[in-house]
Design a protein around this motif. Structure first.
Motif, PDB file in Angstrom:
ATOM      1  N   TRP A  26      55.792 -32.383  14.474  1.00 18.56           N
ATOM      2  CA  TRP A  26      56.457 -31.322  15.245  1.00 18.56           C
ATOM      3  C   TRP A  26      55.456 -30.445  15.989  1.00 18.56           C
ATOM      4  N   LEU A  27      54.246 -30.296  15.458  1.00 22.22           N
ATOM      5  CA  LEU A  27      53.231 -29.528  16.181  1.00 22.22           C
ATOM      6  C   LEU A  27      52.916 -30.171  17.535  1.00 22.22           C
ATOM      7  N   GLY A  28      52.897 -31.499  17.553  1.00 20.86           N
ATOM      8  CA  GLY A  28      52.563 -32.206  18.783  1.00 20.86           C
ATOM      9  C   GLY A  28      53.730 -32.440  19.713  1.00 20.86           C
ATOM     10  N   ALA A  29      54.898 -31.897  19.350  1.00 22.43           N
ATOM     11  CA  ALA A  29      56.094 -32.148  20.163  1.00 22.43           C
ATOM     12  C   ALA A  29      56.434 -31.001  21.102  1.00 22.43           C
TER      13      ALA A  29
ATOM     14  N   ARG B   4      58.480 -26.426  26.213  1.00 21.33           N
ATOM     15  CA  ARG B   4      59.106 -27.186  25.130  1.00 21.33           C
ATOM     16  C   ARG B   4      59.034 -26.386  23.832  1.00 21.33           C
ATOM     17  N   PHE B   5      60.184 -25.832  23.434  1.00 23.83           N
ATOM     18  CA  PHE B   5      60.266 -25.108  22.167  1.00 23.83           C
ATOM     19  C   PHE B   5      60.540 -26.096  21.030  1.00 23.83           C
ATOM     20  N   VAL B   6      59.937 -25.835  19.868  1.00 25.52           N
ATOM     21  CA  VAL B   6      60.230 -26.613  18.671  1.00 25.52           C
ATOM     22  C   VAL B   6      60.548 -25.659  17.532  1.00 25.52           C
ATOM     23  N   ALA B   7      61.342 -26.151  16.592  1.00 27.12           N
ATOM     24  CA  ALA B   7      61.622 -25.442  15.348  1.00 27.12           C
ATOM     25  C   ALA B   7      61.632 -26.493  14.249  1.00 27.12           C
ATOM     26  N   ALA B   8      61.370 -26.077  13.022  1.00 29.38           N
ATOM     27  CA  ALA B   8      61.303 -27.041  11.920  1.00 29.38           C
ATOM     28  C   ALA B   8      61.749 -26.393  10.630  1.00 29.38           C
ATOM     29  N   GLY B   9      62.578 -27.112   9.882  1.00 32.03           N
ATOM     30  CA  GLY B   9      63.033 -26.625   8.587  1.00 32.03           C
ATOM     31  C   GLY B   9      64.348 -27.269   8.192  1.00 32.03           C
TER      32      GLY B   9
END
Length: 368
Positions: free
Chosen positions: A251-254, A183-188
């Motif tokens: 988002w860290l936990g996703a 599971r990749f995440v990105a944030a911004g």
């Protein structure tokens, strides 16, 4: 000490987060703190301020003034606030705001500390970058977030600039339950700077037998464009725009891996939060920030800036190697020690004390 802090707005963002923390730190130390910004969201400040900190909105309510007079009106509003509050010192964040604040403070005798929070070499219109460089000798103090940013200054200003990265606490987050895919995440912000168009292209090029999903957290002007790209690349059900995360914990936990696809940064708070908290990550080696927090193959993977095929390869590699993800995520102590709030806020205290003792240049010196 009475301190006035000036920023662009009271919304979500790295600069706003750091100014809020600095305001509370100085208020806790006994200062009278005022924070001003051009805009206030309809829902109020994204970051909570204590009652003892006074907030000021500079833009007038109602219709936005025509572009030619908007910035002069803002400079005038800052100057009026300076005369009203009679602060002992001003702290300003961001290129355009720095320029307006330095102009507004001219002749008042109030020392101004300016702080660049992004990458003006590529982010700011040339006019504002040139104006900031011309006005910088007037500043009583200069804070830059990275060594690379200091290197882009005129030598005389670089010699007196302080490198003060953003502080970052390790975020306690709950890791998602094990799954059969990565599971990749990105944030911004959903804008050109963050390069989520490049990320979606890289993700779409991963091998079909490499099971993975991608959640992009944030909001912004490119939402519709990115939604269309997800559809065009056939990523529906695998990639999604997950909306604004209320906190880094969300988002860290996703996900299992953070991916940073920015074309440029001023520092990159999500890299700090991931490296301090133990979430493995992949990042483009963009200017500035990531390379000063990520040690390649130790707490993350670095990819040449803008190299989409290399990003695809790195994502494929980490998606297939759980042991690699575990190893990269076990090195949080490396960044956490350097970015501890106590250490970073002490650096701000030293800069403010230095600026408070600063002798303002004469008009002839300031224009040189």
């Amino acid at each position: 000490m009475r301190i006035l802090m000036v920023q662009g707005g009271f919304g979500a963002g790295g600069a706003e987060k750091i100014m809020c923390a600095l305001a509370h730190h100085r208020a806790a130390g006994g200062d009278e703190v005022h924070v001003a910004a051009m805009r206030m969201p309809k829902t109020g400040s994204f970051f909570s301020y204590s009652p003892e900190i006074s907030l000021h909105v500079l833009d007038r309510a109602g219709r936005r003034p025509p572009a030619p007079v908007l910035q002069p009106m803002r400079a005038l509003a800052i100057r009026r606030l300076i005369h009203k509050l009679q602060p002992d010192l001003i702290v300003s964040f961001l290129t355009k705001v720095n320029c307006l604040t330095l102009l507004a403070a001219a002749g008042t005798g109030v020392p101004v500390v300016i702080s660049e929070r992004n990458n003006p070499t590529v982010q700011s219109p040339h006019f504002w970058r040139r104006l900031q460089l011309a006005l910088m000798p007037r500043a009583a103090g200069i804070a830059m977030q990275t060594k690379a940013a200091v290197a882009d200054l005129h030598p005389a200003q670089a010699a007196r600039a302080h490198v003060i990265p953003n502080h970052c606490n390790a975020v306690a987050f709950t890791r998602p339950a094990p799954a059969g895919h990565c599971r990749f995440v990105a944030a911004g912000r959903l804008d050109h700077q963050k390069g989520f168009d490049l990320l979606l292209t890289a993700f779409a090029q991963m091998p079909a037998d490499c099971a993975a999903t991608l959640d992009i957290f944030g909001e912004g002007q490119e939402r519709q464009q990115l939604e269309s790209q997800i559809l065009a690349l056939g990523l529906t059900g695998r990639a999604r725009l997950a909306g604004l995360a209320p906190s880094a914990q969300s988002w860290l936990g996703a996900g299992d891996v953070l991916v940073v696809s920015s074309r440029y940064e001023g520092f990159c708070n999500v890299v700090a939060e991931a490296t301090c908290s133990g979430l493995p990550l992949i990042s483009f080696d963009c200017p500035y920030g990531p390379s000063e927090m990520i040690i390649h193959e130790t707490n993350g993977l670095m990819v040449a800036n803008g190299d989409v095929p290399a990003m695809t390869a790195a994502m494929t590699r980490i998606a297939r190697d759980r042991a690699l993800r575990d190893r990269l995520g076990s090195s949080a102590h490396i960044t956490a020690a350097r970015l501890s709030p106590a250490q970073i806020l002490a650096q701000w205290d030293r800069l403010i004390a230095e600026a408070d003792d600063h002798v303002l240049p004469s008009a002839s010196t300031a224009s040189s």
